[in-house]
Design an enzyme around this catalytic site. Structure first.
Site, PDB file in Angstrom:
ATOM      1  N   ASP A  20       0.848  -1.192   0.000  1.00 19.21           N
ATOM      2  CA  ASP A  20       0.000   0.000   0.000  1.00 19.21           C
ATOM      3  C   ASP A  20       0.889   1.249   0.000  1.00 19.21           C
ATOM      4  O   ASP A  20       1.596   1.493   0.968  1.00 19.21           O
ATOM      5  CB  ASP A  20      -0.903  -0.039   1.235  1.00 19.21           C
ATOM      6  CG  ASP A  20      -1.676   1.255   1.434  1.00 19.21           C
ATOM      7  OD1 ASP A  20      -1.856   1.991   0.441  1.00 19.21           O
ATOM      8  OD2 ASP A  20      -2.085   1.522   2.586  1.00 19.21           O
ATOM      9  N   ASN A  22      -0.287   4.500  -0.487  1.00 18.76           N
ATOM     10  CA  ASN A  22      -0.914   5.760  -0.061  1.00 18.76           C
ATOM     11  C   ASN A  22      -1.544   5.708   1.331  1.00 18.76           C
ATOM     12  O   ASN A  22      -2.217   6.647   1.750  1.00 18.76           O
ATOM     13  CB  ASN A  22      -1.959   6.208  -1.099  1.00 18.76           C
ATOM     14  CG  ASN A  22      -3.122   5.240  -1.208  1.00 18.76           C
ATOM     15  OD1 ASN A  22      -3.181   4.243  -0.488  1.00 18.76           O
ATOM     16  ND2 ASN A  22      -4.043   5.525  -2.123  1.00 18.76           N
ATOM     17  N   ASP A  24      -3.997   3.923   2.673  1.00 14.33           N
ATOM     18  CA  ASP A  24      -5.436   3.719   2.903  1.00 14.33           C
ATOM     19  C   ASP A  24      -5.751   2.288   3.340  1.00 14.33           C
ATOM     20  O   ASP A  24      -6.914   1.924   3.497  1.00 14.33           O
ATOM     21  CB  ASP A  24      -6.257   4.082   1.656  1.00 14.33           C
ATOM     22  CG  ASP A  24      -5.983   3.158   0.468  1.00 14.33           C
ATOM     23  OD1 ASP A  24      -5.073   2.295   0.564  1.00 14.33           O
ATOM     24  OD2 ASP A  24      -6.676   3.307  -0.562  1.00 14.33           O
ATOM     25  N   ASP A  28      -1.902  -1.264  -3.801  1.00  9.50           N
ATOM     26  CA  ASP A  28      -2.208  -0.502  -5.014  1.00  9.50           C
ATOM     27  C   ASP A  28      -1.073  -0.631  -6.037  1.00  9.50           C
ATOM     28  O   ASP A  28      -0.037  -1.242  -5.764  1.00  9.50           O
ATOM     29  CB  ASP A  28      -2.476   0.967  -4.667  1.00  9.50           C
ATOM     30  CG  ASP A  28      -1.457   1.533  -3.686  1.00  9.50           C
ATOM     31  OD1 ASP A  28      -0.255   1.291  -3.885  1.00  9.50           O
ATOM     32  OD2 ASP A  28      -1.862   2.220  -2.720  1.00  9.50           O
ATOM     33  N   ASP A  97      -5.199 -10.777 -15.338  1.00  8.52           N
ATOM     34  CA  ASP A  97      -6.250 -11.762 -15.076  1.00  8.52           C
ATOM     35  C   ASP A  97      -7.424 -11.452 -15.998  1.00  8.52           C
ATOM     36  O   ASP A  97      -7.897 -10.316 -16.045  1.00  8.52           O
ATOM     37  CB  ASP A  97      -6.693 -11.658 -13.611  1.00  8.52           C
ATOM     38  CG  ASP A  97      -6.930 -13.021 -12.982  1.00  8.52           C
ATOM     39  OD1 ASP A  97      -7.668 -13.800 -13.587  1.00  8.52           O
ATOM     40  OD2 ASP A  97      -6.379 -13.287 -11.906  1.00  8.52           O
ATOM     41  N   ASP A 185      -9.511 -16.776 -15.795  1.00  6.51           N
ATOM     42  CA  ASP A 185     -10.271 -17.253 -14.644  1.00  6.51           C
ATOM     43  C   ASP A 185     -11.355 -18.241 -15.096  1.00  6.51           C
ATOM     44  O   ASP A 185     -12.084 -17.967 -16.055  1.00  6.51           O
ATOM     45  CB  ASP A 185     -10.909 -16.035 -13.957  1.00  6.51           C
ATOM     46  CG  ASP A 185     -11.584 -16.380 -12.662  1.00  6.51           C
ATOM     47  OD1 ASP A 185     -10.880 -16.815 -11.742  1.00  6.51           O
ATOM     48  OD2 ASP A 185     -12.811 -16.205 -12.570  1.00  6.51           O
ATOM     49  N   GLU A 236      -7.369 -21.276 -15.961  1.00  8.99           N
ATOM     50  CA  GLU A 236      -7.795 -21.929 -14.723  1.00  8.99           C
ATOM     51  C   GLU A 236      -8.934 -22.874 -15.072  1.00  8.99           C
ATOM     52  O   GLU A 236      -9.975 -22.429 -15.571  1.00  8.99           O
ATOM     53  CB  GLU A 236      -8.267 -20.879 -13.705  1.00  8.99           C
ATOM     54  CG  GLU A 236      -8.651 -21.518 -12.378  1.00  8.99           C
ATOM     55  CD  GLU A 236      -9.441 -20.582 -11.468  1.00  8.99           C
ATOM     56  OE1 GLU A 236      -9.360 -20.774 -10.242  1.00  8.99           O
ATOM     57  OE2 GLU A 236     -10.144 -19.691 -11.969  1.00  8.99           O
ATOM     58  N   HIS A 309      -4.108 -17.335  -4.727  1.00  6.83           N
ATOM     59  CA  HIS A 309      -4.995 -16.516  -3.894  1.00  6.83           C
ATOM     60  C   HIS A 309      -6.198 -17.293  -3.371  1.00  6.83           C
ATOM     61  O   HIS A 309      -6.920 -16.796  -2.495  1.00  6.83           O
ATOM     62  CB  HIS A 309      -5.475 -15.298  -4.699  1.00  6.83           C
ATOM     63  CG  HIS A 309      -6.284 -15.686  -5.891  1.00  6.83           C
ATOM     64  ND1 HIS A 309      -5.734 -16.282  -7.009  1.00  6.83           N
ATOM     65  CD2 HIS A 309      -7.618 -15.588  -6.144  1.00  6.83           C
ATOM     66  CE1 HIS A 309      -6.681 -16.531  -7.893  1.00  6.83           C
ATOM     67  NE2 HIS A 309      -7.827 -16.123  -7.392  1.00  6.83           N
ATOM     68  N   ASP A 310      -6.437 -18.496  -3.902  1.00  7.50           N
ATOM     69  CA  ASP A 310      -7.579 -19.310  -3.475  1.00  7.50           C
ATOM     70  C   ASP A 310      -7.181 -20.467  -2.572  1.00  7.50           C
ATOM     71  O   ASP A 310      -8.053 -21.227  -2.134  1.00  7.50           O
ATOM     72  CB  ASP A 310      -8.295 -19.898  -4.705  1.00  7.50           C
ATOM     73  CG  ASP A 310      -9.120 -18.871  -5.456  1.00  7.50           C
ATOM     74  OD1 ASP A 310      -9.537 -17.877  -4.839  1.00  7.50           O
ATOM     75  OD2 ASP A 310      -9.341 -19.065  -6.667  1.00  7.50           O
TER      76      ASP A 310
END
Length: 535
Positions: A20, A22, A24, A28, A97, A185, A236, A309-310
């Site tokens: 990150d 910035n 928040d 990003d 993706d 995907d 995938e 990520h899964d």
């Protein structure tokens, strides 16, 4: 156009959790920009970004509202173009993706072009992959639309040629910007059985996995788009067996370069139920990976992965994330990276990041996890049992922020992170990468070997010690050379015959006794024999 991707290593970035810039609390594009030298130093060739498109974030960006706009939380199109230029300047490539089985229900197509989606007057009994029915009633049309995932992710109707042309036009737009390929995907779900029959127990997978026209559509996509660019593609494909994989990846079929198989990811669960987990039997893992190595040798191409990520973190899943975390992380890397295929590293894997055990469901963010929790609680399953399943298999295990340092929040953000950082960040972080014995250094060596040793790309595969419940060992042979890999998946010390050749890599200092190789807990080592007199 060459097959450069066969010697490449891919690094997957989950942008929301990477860095990150910035403050928040959300990763990003500028954050990724800041860490490009870290990635170049690792030696990876290709960066794959999980979705960064405009999205209402019902499924963390896999519900796309506008394919040609960047999600505000991640930055602007100018930020993306700067990132792409900086990636290319460092000799790396960038893969996007591609999510085209479905869009967000907030995409303007859903309002203005309902014919782009799948509608029925009466729903059948199909169930969503994210729990509950796969059909949602729409008041405006007085009909039901299909959503294999969240109800905010309506499935596109690929049988409509206008839909396909819209997708191809969008793909060309990104490729003309200079990106280097697509990770697609759930691409084997795009063709549905148009009779939409009721399914046994609501399990509709036979009617949309590797569906009736999927190969025709991918050939068309290749002819219309992919073949005009020097890029890499990976699909995938849940539920794809080896024969399916050959059809998707054989060079002469002109569809995809490689696919992700899921078979080895389902070996630690009962009867296809993700949350009903059981201990991994190593013999099952060995035989499964052997099957894929043999099936696609010279007939297609494998992708190699432990994490994404899964999936939960592999060092917690198939290794030992306690006393032997460093050893088992290196062992798992060694085991995978000497096989034939293109390896994928998921962010933090090269640091040995582990699963997280949040104490309450309120700390989790993943829609699949939250839906499962709600459904199981309604069925009367005790909360502690559900949390135990989430700790083992939940997708947020992979999504906790990247651990850059021992600064607050692991150096990921100066703000409040969107998902809590794993509390072990003071011990496990990227500050340690300069140590020559680090997990990062091990990955860097493995990546370097792939670039320089053709046997890793080309050699055949022979499994050794097939029925051994603790040792994963194999050889690769090509052009008169032989590579032997030993991996101990246990805490026990094992002795094996000393292999021929020079020791390439190991996660302990070499130990030989009485002409035998001694393998300590979670030890891995590889030996290369050169010469032309091999049997």
């Amino acid at each position: 156009m060459g097959e450069w991707w066969k010697k490449s290593v891919v690094y997957q970035i989950y942008p929301r959790s990477f860095m990150d810039a910035n403050g928040d609390g959300i990763g990003d594009l500028q954050g990724i920009n800041q860490k490009l030298d870290y990635l170049a130093g690792l030696g990876v060739d290709i960066l794959w970004l999980s979705p960064i498109y405009d999205s209402p974030n019902d499924d963390n960006g896999y519900d796309i509202r506008d394919y040609q706009k960047i999600m505000e939380e991640f930055g602007t199109m100018e930020d993306f173009e700067e990132l792409l230029e900086n990636v290319h300047q460092r000799g790396m490539k960038l893969v996007m993706d591609l999510v085209v089985n479905h869009t967000s229900d907030e995409h303007e197509w859903f309002t203005n072009h309902p014919e782009y989606y799948i509608w029925r007057d009466e729903p059948n009994n199909w169930r969503s992959i994210f729990s509950g029915p796969a059909w949602e009633y729409d008041e405006r049309r007085k009909q039901y639309y299909l959503h294999l995932f969240s109800k905010k992710q309506p499935d596109l109707n690929w049988d409509n040629p206008v839909v396909r042309e819209e997708v191809y036009r969008m793909m060309r737009w990104w490729l003309d910007k200079g990106i280097d390929g697509f990770r697609m995907d759930v691409i084997n779900m795009i063709s549905k059985d148009q009779s939409f029959p009721d399914a046994i127990d609501g399990n509709s997978e036979p009617y949309f996995l590797n569906g009736p026209k999927v190969h025709a559509y991918l050939k068309e996509m290749n002819e219309q788009v992919l073949s005009h660019y020097d890029i890499v593609t990976v699909g995938e494909t849940p539920g794809a067996a080896t024969e399916d994989a050959k059809r998707y990846t054989a060079a002469d079929r002109k569809e995809l370069n490689m696919i992700f198989t899921f078979e080895h990811m389902n070996l630690d669960q009962h009867s296809g139920e993700k949350w009903d987990f059981k201990p991994l039997e190593l013999t099952n893992l060995k035989k499964n990976l052997e099957k894929w190595q043999h099936a696609l040798h010279e007939e297609g191409w494998n992708s190699l992965y432990w994490n994404n990520h899964d999936q939960p973190r592999v060092v917690s899943r198939f290794g030992n994330d306690g006393e032997y975390r460093i050893e088992s992380a290196k062992m798992l890397a060694t085991c995978l990276h000497f096989m034939q295929g293109t390896p994928y590293i998921y962010q933090g894997e090269e640091l040995g990041m582990t699963n997280v055990q949040f104490e309450t469901i309120g700390d989790y963010r993943d829609i699949e996890t939250l839906n499962m929790y709600k459904e199981k609680r309604e069925q009367g399953v005790p909360e502690e049992d559900i949390l135990k399943s989430i700790h083992a298999k939940g997708r947020d295990n992979a999504r906790t922020p990247m651990q850059w340092s021992d600064a607050p929040n692991g150096g990921f953000t100066t703000g409040t992170p969107w998902l809590q950082v794993n509390p072990n960040y003071p011990e496990i972080n990227a500050e340690h990468i300069t140590d020559e014995d680090s997990i990062y250094a091990c990955y860097r060596s493995l990546i370097s070997f792939r670039k320089t040793l053709d046997i890793i790309t080309d050699g055949d595969f022979t499994l050794l010690h097939r029925e051994d419940p603790e040792l994963f060992a194999y050889t690769r042979k090509a052009g008169g050379e032989k590579l032997t890999v030993f991996c101990n998946f246990s805490e026990n010390t094992r002795r094996v015959e000393l292999p021929e050749g020079e020791r390439l890599i190991g996660n302990y200092k070499a130990l030989e006794e009485n002409g035998e190789l001694v393998l300590r807990p979670y030890e891995a080592c590889a030996f290369l024999k050169k010469g032309s007199t091999l049997s």
